[in-house]
Design an enzyme around this catalytic site. Structure first.
Site, PDB file in Angstrom:
ATOM      1  N   ASP A  88       0.864  -1.168   0.000  1.00 19.14           N
ATOM      2  CA  ASP A  88       0.000   0.000   0.000  1.00 19.14           C
ATOM      3  C   ASP A  88       0.906   1.226   0.000  1.00 19.14           C
ATOM      4  O   ASP A  88       1.694   1.404   0.914  1.00 19.14           O
ATOM      5  CB  ASP A  88      -0.871  -0.054   1.262  1.00 19.14           C
ATOM      6  CG  ASP A  88      -1.690   1.210   1.431  1.00 19.14           C
ATOM      7  OD1 ASP A  88      -2.109   1.748   0.411  1.00 19.14           O
ATOM      8  OD2 ASP A  88      -1.877   1.649   2.564  1.00 19.14           O
ATOM      9  N   THR A 121      -3.362   5.400  -3.449  1.00 19.94           N
ATOM     10  CA  THR A 121      -2.172   6.045  -2.876  1.00 19.94           C
ATOM     11  C   THR A 121      -0.948   5.775  -3.731  1.00 19.94           C
ATOM     12  O   THR A 121      -0.056   6.612  -3.813  1.00 19.94           O
ATOM     13  CB  THR A 121      -1.896   5.492  -1.471  1.00 19.94           C
ATOM     14  OG1 THR A 121      -2.015   4.078  -1.510  1.00 19.94           O
ATOM     15  CG2 THR A 121      -2.880   6.040  -0.495  1.00 19.94           C
ATOM     16  N   THR A 122      -0.918   4.610  -4.385  1.00 23.32           N
ATOM     17  CA  THR A 122       0.240   4.288  -5.220  1.00 23.32           C
ATOM     18  C   THR A 122       0.190   5.084  -6.515  1.00 23.32           C
ATOM     19  O   THR A 122       1.178   5.702  -6.912  1.00 23.32           O
ATOM     20  CB  THR A 122       0.249   2.783  -5.538  1.00 23.32           C
ATOM     21  OG1 THR A 122       0.028   2.068  -4.329  1.00 23.32           O
ATOM     22  CG2 THR A 122       1.566   2.371  -6.106  1.00 23.32           C
ATOM     23  N   ASP A 419      -8.813   0.000   2.784  1.00 23.33           N
ATOM     24  CA  ASP A 419      -8.933   0.521   1.420  1.00 23.33           C
ATOM     25  C   ASP A 419     -10.252   0.101   0.795  1.00 23.33           C
ATOM     26  O   ASP A 419     -10.942   0.902   0.174  1.00 23.33           O
ATOM     27  CB  ASP A 419      -7.775   0.002   0.541  1.00 23.33           C
ATOM     28  CG  ASP A 419      -6.516   0.826   0.761  1.00 23.33           C
ATOM     29  OD1 ASP A 419      -6.535   1.625   1.702  1.00 23.33           O
ATOM     30  OD2 ASP A 419      -5.553   0.669   0.008  1.00 23.33           O
TER      31      ASP A 419
END
Length: 569
Positions: A88, A121-122, A419
């Site tokens: 993550d 987020t990536t 998530d």
């Protein structure tokens, strides 16, 4: 014979140039004038911009392999020696210690993304890094940063509008569709082996905690959907309780441990004698006074217990302590008591069984009693006792129990579930979807390129570059599963020039081109829009910087070898 003037001049110039940069800041009448203090370091102009860009690219490279279903995990050791294993983006960057100020702001954005929408987020880091690296060539061509920035701004507005164009509304009540959406978020995570289980858990939890109050939806996952990790067992044992679980045991061994349809009372006052706040002294002259004082204490406790017993509960939770005497009275009345419950747990129990938390015992009324729960039991799992309040009629809070082999696995599963729940929440709050798997990026990129042709002047180049930068997402997806990048990307580009192929993207497992509608990979519009906004805004922010002044530590305690202090940027 004296050396010629030219040699003297060259010698002087050499000495002048060999002076420290800050000493030659201003040379006045041949005497250097110090502007910045001795231990300040200043970098300016092109050097800073290239530095910032390369820092951003480095951070993006760390995260790059964590995108898509074929994502690799990173293993991080924190300074305390604990281990984090995750893919993550936010969790990785949280653990990395970074020195460069630009890299710090990159890390900041993945945190923003995590707090705002919980997923992506990536991608946001990879995109921001790419936006900066396409800007690099314009800066090398001496284009002014503000020109690039204004082009980026314009491109951002167009991107958001195009996203809205290609988005499709979704029916929130259709369970299969919702599971598909959550599945596409879970697919890229370590938990993807148990995807069906995880999707079910996330969806149930979110649907449980959603509240509609006078027209506005409130979905508070953090407060009311608690994830309890219990090492041991297998992941398939994980579940969502229709109710709440607390890590407590009953206070007195002879109290009942299972109650059907309990009447629950929640207190946040203590069932013990109030001691003085500060140190209180009592002087006694006669011996009877002492017995009298003890008697008062007992009477007070008896009084509170009678207040409680009056409304005939079966179960009492209090956030404070319960004295031995109070336990005795409660046990006589056949009431089970549990003490020192966390405030958050108490709130969850209140939401689950419909009780109200009461602050004083003498104010207890019938409507404060919660009757919504169907079963109360205490179970021993592993070597700890857990209190379950389950089978609630219409719970508005829940507990998710995760089982698994080790702490690290559980921590990762919890992050993935967070998530998944965030994604689910986003869809419920804003029910629009865009195709996943790099399809949305390619579609937007294609449209930006078309639009750039209509622009005149210098701005069209950075504008077109934004379109190129978007391709980094499908490209990374292709790279991560080991297909041939150039071939697949070119055919994908060609595909998107045709009509009605907006939803074509990369299958992250095999690297082949597929229609995302058939694969059923969708992402919430909210996540995508936020990703683009954050990435472009960060690129703009870092392009704006043209000067870094950093206060150096004094030479004596300079252990970090000229490390710029982060606080003084």
């Amino acid at each position: 014979h004296a050396p010629p003037a030219r040699v003297l001049f060259l010698e002087l110039r050499r000495r002048f140039q060999s002076l420290e940069p800050h000493t030659r800041t201003a040379t006045m009448m041949g005497r250097p004038v110090l502007v910045l203090s001795q231990n300040m370091k200043r970098e300016s102009g092109r050097k800073v911009q290239t530095g910032n860009i390369s820092a951003a690219k480095t951070i993006a490279d760390v995260i790059r392999t964590c995108l898509g279903p074929r994502a690799m995990m990173k293993m991080l050791l924190d300074p305390m020696g604990g281990i984090v294993m995750t893919n993550d983006g936010n969790a990785i960057l949280r653990e990395i210690q970074v020195q460069h100020p630009a890299a710090k702001s990159m890390i900041e954005i993945s945190r923003t993304q995590d707090e705002e929408v919980g997923d992506g987020t990536t991608s946001v880091i990879i995109l921001a890094g790419e936006m900066l690296s396409v800007a690099e060539q314009f800066l090398e061509q001496q284009m002014h940063p503000t020109v690039v920035i204004s082009a980026y701004r314009q491109a951002l507005d167009d991107m958001i509008n195009m996203l809205k164009d290609i988005s499709t509304p979704v029916d929130v009540s259709n369970r299969d569709m919702m599971l598909k959406i959550i599945n596409s978020a879970i697919n890229t995570k370590a938990i993807s082996r148990w995807a069906d289980l995880a999707c079910g858990i996330a969806l149930d939890a979110v649907l449980t905690v959603q509240l509609e109050e006078n027209g506005r939806k409130e979905i508070d996952i953090k407060k009311y959907a608690k994830v309890e990790k219990i090492p041991g067992g297998i992941i398939e044992d994980s579940q969502v309780l229709r109710g709440v679980m607390v890590n407590k045991d009953v206070t007195h061994p002879r109290m009942r441990r299972t109650i059907k349809n309990p009447r629950i009372v929640l207190l946040d006052c203590s069932l013990e004698y109030k001691k003085g706040e500060s140190q209180t002294d009592i002087e006694m002259t006669r011996e009877e006074d002492f017995t009298r004082i003890l008697q008062l204490e007992e009477e007070y406790i008896q009084q509170i217990c009678e207040d409680v017993i009056r409304i005939k509960p079966d179960l009492i939770f209090t956030e404070k302590g319960i004295s031995d005497l109070a336990q005795h009275y409660l046990m006589k009345a056949n009431i089970t008591a549990i003490r020192r419950v966390r405030k958050t747990d108490n709130n969850r129990i209140a939401r689950a069984c419909g009780a109200r938390i009461v602050s004083r015992t003498d104010e207890l009324r019938e409507e404060d009693v919660g009757t919504g729960a169907g079963l109360f039991e205490v179970k021993k799992i592993g070597d700890e006792y857990f209190t379950f309040i389950t089978e609630c009629t219409d719970p508005k809070a829940c507990t998710i129990i995760l089982r698994g082999a080790s702490k690290e696995i559980l921590a990762e599963v919890e992050r993935n579930l967070q998530d998944a729940m965030q994604v689910c929440r986003n869809v419920l709050l804003d029910p629009y979807l865009v195709p996943g798997g790099g399809a949305a990026e390619m579609a937007v990129s294609q449209r930006l390129t078309d639009k750039a042709k209509a622009l005149t002047g210098v701005e069209q180049w950075p504008y077109r570059a934004v379109a190129q930068a978007l391709e980094v997402i499908p490209r990374t997806l292709i790279q991560n599963c080991g297909a041939s990048t150039i071939r697949v990307l070119t055919s994908l580009r060609a595909k998107h020039t045709q009509e009605g192929s907006v939803s074509w993207g990369v299958n992250g497992e095999t690297g082949a081109l597929v229609d995302m509608k058939e694969l059923g990979i969708w992402e919430p519009l909210a996540v995508k829009a936020q990703t683009y906004k954050t990435a472009v805004e960060t690129a703009i922010l870092l392009l704006r910087i043209d000067d870094i002044v950093s206060g150096h530590k004094k030479k004596s305690d300079d252990s970090g070898a000229g490390a710029a202090m982060p606080g003084e940027q």
